[in-house]
Design an enzyme around this catalytic site. Sequence first.
Site, PDB file in Angstrom:
ATOM      1  N   LYS A  42       0.858  -1.133   0.097  1.00 37.81           N
ATOM      2  CA  LYS A  42       0.307   0.050   0.091  1.00 37.81           C
ATOM      3  C   LYS A  42       0.754   1.125   0.020  1.00 37.81           C
ATOM      4  O   LYS A  42       1.975   1.241   0.268  1.00 37.81           O
ATOM      5  CB  LYS A  42      -0.751   0.041   1.075  1.00 37.81           C
ATOM      6  N   ARG A 141     -10.834  -0.478  14.335  1.00 41.11           N
ATOM      7  CA  ARG A 141     -10.689   0.456  13.144  1.00 41.11           C
ATOM      8  C   ARG A 141     -11.894  -0.318  12.145  1.00 41.11           C
ATOM      9  O   ARG A 141     -12.829  -0.415  12.231  1.00 41.11           O
ATOM     10  CB  ARG A 141      -9.315   0.347  12.738  1.00 41.11           C
ATOM     11  N   TYR A 262      15.024  30.478   9.321  1.00 45.06           N
ATOM     12  CA  TYR A 262      13.954  31.184   9.888  1.00 45.06           C
ATOM     13  C   TYR A 262      13.666  31.052  11.359  1.00 45.06           C
ATOM     14  O   TYR A 262      13.785  30.104  11.880  1.00 45.06           O
ATOM     15  CB  TYR A 262      12.509  30.265   8.975  1.00 45.06           C
ATOM     16  N   MET A 315      11.563  24.940   3.297  1.00 45.11           N
ATOM     17  CA  MET A 315      10.500  24.290   2.289  1.00 45.11           C
ATOM     18  C   MET A 315      11.519  23.520   1.444  1.00 45.11           C
ATOM     19  O   MET A 315      11.448  22.426   1.069  1.00 45.11           O
ATOM     20  CB  MET A 315       9.717  25.184   1.594  1.00 45.11           C
TER      21      MET A 315
HETATM   22  C1  LIG Z   1      -0.521  -1.997   6.852  1.00 40.41           C
HETATM   23  C2  LIG Z   1      -1.041  -3.084   7.078  1.00 40.41           C
HETATM   24  C3  LIG Z   1      -0.132  -4.143   7.475  1.00 40.41           C
HETATM   25  C4  LIG Z   1       1.407  -4.120   7.198  1.00 40.41           C
HETATM   26  O1  LIG Z   1       1.799  -3.705   8.305  1.00 40.41           O
HETATM   27  P1  LIG Z   1       3.450  -3.342   8.877  1.00 40.41           P
HETATM   28  O2  LIG Z   1       3.525  -2.704  10.152  1.00 40.41           O
HETATM   29  O3  LIG Z   1       3.822  -2.391   8.101  1.00 40.41           O
HETATM   30  O4  LIG Z   1       3.791  -4.681   8.659  1.00 40.41           O
HETATM   31  C5  LIG Z   1      -1.020  -5.571   7.707  1.00 40.41           C
HETATM   32  N1  LIG Z   1      -2.106  -5.470   7.902  1.00 40.41           N
HETATM   33  C6  LIG Z   1      -2.927  -4.581   7.670  1.00 40.41           C
HETATM   34  C7  LIG Z   1      -4.606  -4.769   7.971  1.00 40.41           C
HETATM   35  C8  LIG Z   1      -2.289  -3.112   7.492  1.00 40.41           C
HETATM   36  O5  LIG Z   1      -3.127  -2.249   7.282  1.00 40.41           O
END
Ligand SMILES: *Cc1c(COP(=O)(O)O)cnc(C)c1O
Length: 378
Positions: A42, A141, A262, A315
């Site tokens: 992802k 979640r 800054y 920046m």
């Molecule tokens: C992002 C995610 C993972 C991977 O998690 P890491 O901590 O990056 O290994 C696995 N399962 C779910 C549901 C996730 O959202």
Amino acid sequence: MAAPAIATGYGGRLTVDLGALKRNWQALDKVSRGALTGAVVKADAYGTGIAQASRAFYEAGARFFFAATPDEGIAVRAALPEDSHIFILSGLYPGSAPLYVGERLMPCLASIPMLEEWLQACAASNQALPAALHFDTGINRLGFRLNETSIVKRLIDSIGYAPQMIMSHLACADTPAHEKNRTQLALFTSVMAQFPGIPASLSNSAGLMSNRDNHFQMVRPGIALYGGRAVAGRRNPMAPVVTLEAPVLMTKDVKTGETVGYGALQTMSRDSRLAIVAIGYADGFFRSLSSSNNHRGTHVAINGQPCPVVGRVSMDMIGVDVTDLPRPPAPGEMAEIIGKQITIDDHADIANTIGYEVLTSLKGRYSRNYMESAAPTA
Ligand SMILES: *Cc1c(COP(=O)(O)O)cnc(C)c1O
């Protein structure tokens, strides 16, 4: 990802080591032995490039991929051979079932409305379209609440549907001693008992690296594949994947008592030589890495020597103290922002964040290059 607008070769350079990605996947696959090892790709594969990283994991042996969104899933589908299996962690977006079916994406169904919509698509096409069922064992979640398990069972039994996998996600896996890990494992085991014969998956990187009991039939590592630290307070065994370098634009001598940057937040306590380096918060180099008189910021490396950041991160640039270098850097010389000397977790610790955020913020104005290192012969 679109190509960077500026690729003239003068700017920063992000290098992704595909060899390290492969070795990291293989190392985790060894740890998880009896289970299948997926690859979480992802967020553009944690900033490393979703197509390139997915192909590297496929070549290393991965066949199960986890993207967050359907768009990411489509990118993985386009990058990989037919025999790859792609789960969408965010579940089923309303109205998107035909897209998932067309691209052969498997949603991680997380709510009753998602499940109903998917089962309708199954009925409409007269197929048991593969999907995972995501149960919430305490992170609150995504996922079915555990008291919805009987409704879930009733819905799938009504059309004789068997899910591809059941899964849950740990809230505190990076802290193995946290009591919540045991609670979630116990709750997940009780869900599994209601889905006999269905493969189960609980672990992210930290979950799989910290407890064999978490492995079940599939593990879902992300951050560890990309070289990040998964488990807090332990030596990180993974190979670094990302190197980020940025060029020195100029050097400048400043006198004791002068301030830099800054807000005039850092006053030089000695006559100093600064290098102005072309990386800033617009490139994902967080402002919280700044230095001031009462707060030490991060450092970068020039010629292998650590050089502290001086004053605020701007920046487009930072000032770094090169007074102690035997030779001042020449304009165009590269400073190592992330790499062997300074890891993503070093920066994360100083910026009060996690390596994940450092990596996924790397989408600035530098060119992205791929190389494949040979395995170290240590
Ligand atoms: C992002 C995610 C993972 C991977 O998690 P890491 O901590 O990056 O290994 C696995 N399962 C779910 C549901 C996730 O959202």
